[in-house]
Write a protein that holds these residues in place. Sequence first.
Motif, mmCIF file in Angstrom:
data_model
loop_
_atom_site.group_PDB
_atom_site.id
_atom_site.type_symbol
_atom_site.label_atom_id
_atom_site.label_comp_id
_atom_site.label_asym_id
_atom_site.label_seq_id
_atom_site.Cartn_x
_atom_site.Cartn_y
_atom_site.Cartn_z
ATOM 1 N N THR A 34 0.793 -1.255 0.005
ATOM 2 C CA THR A 34 0.065 -0.090 -0.083
ATOM 3 C C THR A 34 0.881 1.129 0.080
ATOM 4 O OG1 THR A 34 -1.883 -1.125 1.222
ATOM 5 C CG2 THR A 34 -1.849 1.085 1.217
ATOM 6 N N TYR A 35 0.677 1.995 -1.037
ATOM 7 C CA TYR A 35 1.366 3.194 -1.017
ATOM 8 C C TYR A 35 0.635 4.593 -0.685
ATOM 9 C CZ TYR A 35 5.101 0.730 -3.817
ATOM 10 O OH TYR A 35 5.848 -0.129 -4.428
ATOM 11 N N TYR A 36 1.365 5.379 0.058
ATOM 12 C CA TYR A 36 0.727 6.391 0.461
ATOM 13 C C TYR A 36 0.980 7.684 0.057
ATOM 14 C CZ TYR A 36 -1.696 3.677 4.326
ATOM 15 O OH TYR A 36 -2.531 2.894 4.992
ATOM 16 N N ASP A 37 0.555 8.506 0.163
ATOM 17 C CA ASP A 37 0.602 10.086 -0.342
ATOM 18 C C ASP A 37 -0.452 11.038 0.487
ATOM 19 O OD1 ASP A 37 1.878 12.205 -1.743
ATOM 20 O OD2 ASP A 37 1.660 11.001 -3.868
ATOM 21 N N ASP A 38 -0.160 12.263 0.317
ATOM 22 C CA ASP A 38 -1.210 13.417 0.704
ATOM 23 C C ASP A 38 -2.004 13.647 -0.398
ATOM 24 O OD1 ASP A 38 0.123 15.258 -1.112
ATOM 25 O OD2 ASP A 38 1.563 15.972 0.413
ATOM 26 N N PRO A 39 -3.092 14.049 -0.025
ATOM 27 C CA PRO A 39 -4.298 14.218 -0.917
ATOM 28 C C PRO A 39 -3.644 15.084 -2.241
ATOM 29 C CG PRO A 39 -5.041 14.621 1.193
ATOM 30 C CD PRO A 39 -3.575 14.708 1.488
ATOM 31 N N SER A 40 -2.675 16.075 -2.005
ATOM 32 C CA SER A 40 -2.357 16.677 -3.211
ATOM 33 C C SER A 40 -1.310 15.752 -4.045
ATOM 34 C CB SER A 40 -1.563 17.938 -2.745
ATOM 35 O OG SER A 40 -0.377 17.843 -2.109
ATOM 36 N N GLY A 41 -1.046 14.663 -3.559
ATOM 37 C CA GLY A 41 -0.152 13.796 -4.382
ATOM 38 C C GLY A 41 1.617 14.462 -4.601
#
Length: 199
Positions: A34-41
């Motif tokens: 599972t890769y995570y990012d902030d909502p803005s990418g």
Amino acid sequence: MIEAELKAQVHNPEYVMGQLECMAEGRVEVYQDTYYDDPSGSLDARDQELRVRTIHGPTSRRSVLTYKGPRIDSESGSKPEHETHVDNPEAVHAILHGLGYVPALSFQKQCRNYEFTTRGRSMLATLVQVPEIEGTFLEVETLVSEEKELPSALDDVRAVMSELGIRGDDFTTELYTAAVAARRATEEAAHDRVSDDHR
């Protein structure tokens, strides 16, 4: 640490597996990533990766949290990497959510891992299949502590891959994340067209 890694598409998986079995005993594992990012990418925009990986083996399960910095070698895609084992992956997922990160992509990798020492280096070779991507891939990697060591480490990795039958045109720097995302986008677009046709 810096992950000196090369990746290639394998045209004869049985041959490569046979060669690897002569070097080490294979270990079959399934990775759930599972890769995570902030909502803005912003992490993806900066070529950074934040990943929770749970590794399912025949008799065990373990999880790791990994951060990868931007690529420092465009030809190989090698990146600085920081990784730690986690005893409670559910808690790590909750922490990342609490910090404002969101799951950007999740998918499965079916792997056969081989660990061996050659040319004075500890290496990991992995035969990979991703259910959503056609073909079999080979990754070979070793770790170095300083960027100045990267060219010689990559030369050693490339030599191992050459011994396994990998040729120049077989190498690729395409990320699994990009390939999976592209496949899903294509399938979603096709689904939308079918839905529109039935309206």
